[in-house]
Enzyme design. Structure first.
Site, PDB file in Angstrom:
ATOM      1  N   ASP A  19       9.306   5.676  -5.058  1.00  0.00           N
ATOM      2  CA  ASP A  19       8.691   4.361  -5.258  1.00  0.00           C
ATOM      3  C   ASP A  19       8.612   4.101  -6.756  1.00  0.00           C
ATOM      4  O   ASP A  19       8.152   4.958  -7.526  1.00  0.00           O
ATOM      5  CB  ASP A  19       7.276   4.325  -4.678  1.00  0.00           C
ATOM      6  CG  ASP A  19       7.273   4.358  -3.168  1.00  0.00           C
ATOM      7  OD1 ASP A  19       8.229   3.868  -2.560  1.00  0.00           O
ATOM      8  OD2 ASP A  19       6.299   4.885  -2.586  1.00  0.00           O
ATOM      9  N   ASP A 138       6.572  -3.069   7.593  1.00  0.00           N
ATOM     10  CA  ASP A 138       5.278  -2.494   7.230  1.00  0.00           C
ATOM     11  C   ASP A 138       4.239  -2.942   8.244  1.00  0.00           C
ATOM     12  O   ASP A 138       4.129  -4.143   8.539  1.00  0.00           O
ATOM     13  CB  ASP A 138       4.852  -2.939   5.835  1.00  0.00           C
ATOM     14  CG  ASP A 138       5.783  -2.432   4.750  1.00  0.00           C
ATOM     15  OD1 ASP A 138       6.540  -1.485   5.020  1.00  0.00           O
ATOM     16  OD2 ASP A 138       5.753  -2.990   3.632  1.00  0.00           O
TER      17      ASP A 138
END
Length: 268
Positions: A19, A138
């Site tokens: 990330d 998500d």
């Protein structure tokens, strides 16, 4: 037993996830807190030669802040990365997908833009092929089910996650990156109920994301949840164990892995 039979027919992928917030690798805790760690390039090189099956590179702030896509960083990583490179973050136009592929990505992750326009992901699949596109979903648990959230879990959509995933598959998506925002950064294990519900619902590979840190978490995501691949971050970044050690454990559990670490004696 149904999940066990499903997973032993194909090898499982171990995918380190980097990330980044612009050009710095970060650690997420429940998606809202970002802690800068280091440059991602050296880490990508490490995973390229240490037994990872793929590498996932997510620019997690790009969509929320409308930041630029890191084409130069992707180009540098791809030059020394000898495993498939999956890249996401900030994709808003079809040309963004094409530019990422030109920069060296093997697959492109699409998330927020397809929530508002499912035809966008269908157009990308038609243009570049389904093998190049990964749909990222998500989810947050709400009242016994799951809701799709966007912008790294910061925005509610009111969309039922299971219905949405079915529609994605109907539009041609053949791989889902499924992230539990509730579990992300907690190291408490993947959301097995979510994985199981989705893997029962659609017949496409599911990449488990959010909360995985221990060997048992990975095995549970595969055997109980029906995941075809698992995303791992902090546990690998901080050298709690190596990928070869994880694959050795999974092999001993009877899970088919892509590299034969057991027979070739490559345990670190």
């Amino acid at each position: 037993m149904e999940y066990w039979l499903k997973m032993t027919s194909l090898s499982v992928r171990i995918i380190p996830c980097i990330d980044v917030n612009y050009n710095r690798m970060v650690k997420r805790t429940r998606s809202s807190n970002l802690t800068s760690i280091e440059s991602p390039t050296l880490l990508a090189n490490k995973y390229s030669v240490s037994g990872a099956d793929e590498l996932c590179f997510l620019n997690i702030a790009a969509s929320a802040a409308k930041k630029i896509i890191l084409y130069d960083t992707i180009s540098r990583i791809s030059e020394s990365c000898f495993i498939p490179l999956t890249v996401g973050g900030g994709v808003r136009k079809i040309k963004d997908v094409g530019n990422l592929l030109k920069a060296g990505a093997d697959k492109v992750v699409i998330n927020s833009v397809s929530i508002a326009n499912l035809k966008f992901i269908a157009n990308c699949i038609e243009r570049f092929g389904g093998q190049c596109i990964v749909s990222s979903v998500d989810c947050k648990a709400i009242n016994g089910t799951w809701e799709v959230v966007s912008h790294n879990g910061l925005r509610s959509t009111g969309i039922d996650a299971l219905d949405y995933i079915c529609r994605l598959v109907q539009y041609g998506v053949n791989e889902i990156l499924l992230t539990s925002i509730d579990r992300y950064g907690t190291n408490d294990g993947y959301d097995i109920a979510l994985l199981k519900s989705v893997s029962q619902l659609v017949n496409v590979p599911i990449i488990a994301s959010g909360g995985g840190s221990e060997f048992r978490h990975v095995a549970s995501a595969i055997i109980e949840g029906g995941a075809s691949a698992v995303l791992l971050a902090s546990a690998l970044h901080h050298n709690r164990y190596s990928i070869s050690q994880l694959k050795y454990f999974l092999g001993k559990c009877g899970i088919l892995i892509r590299d034969d670490y057991i027979n070739n004696g490559l345990l670190d």
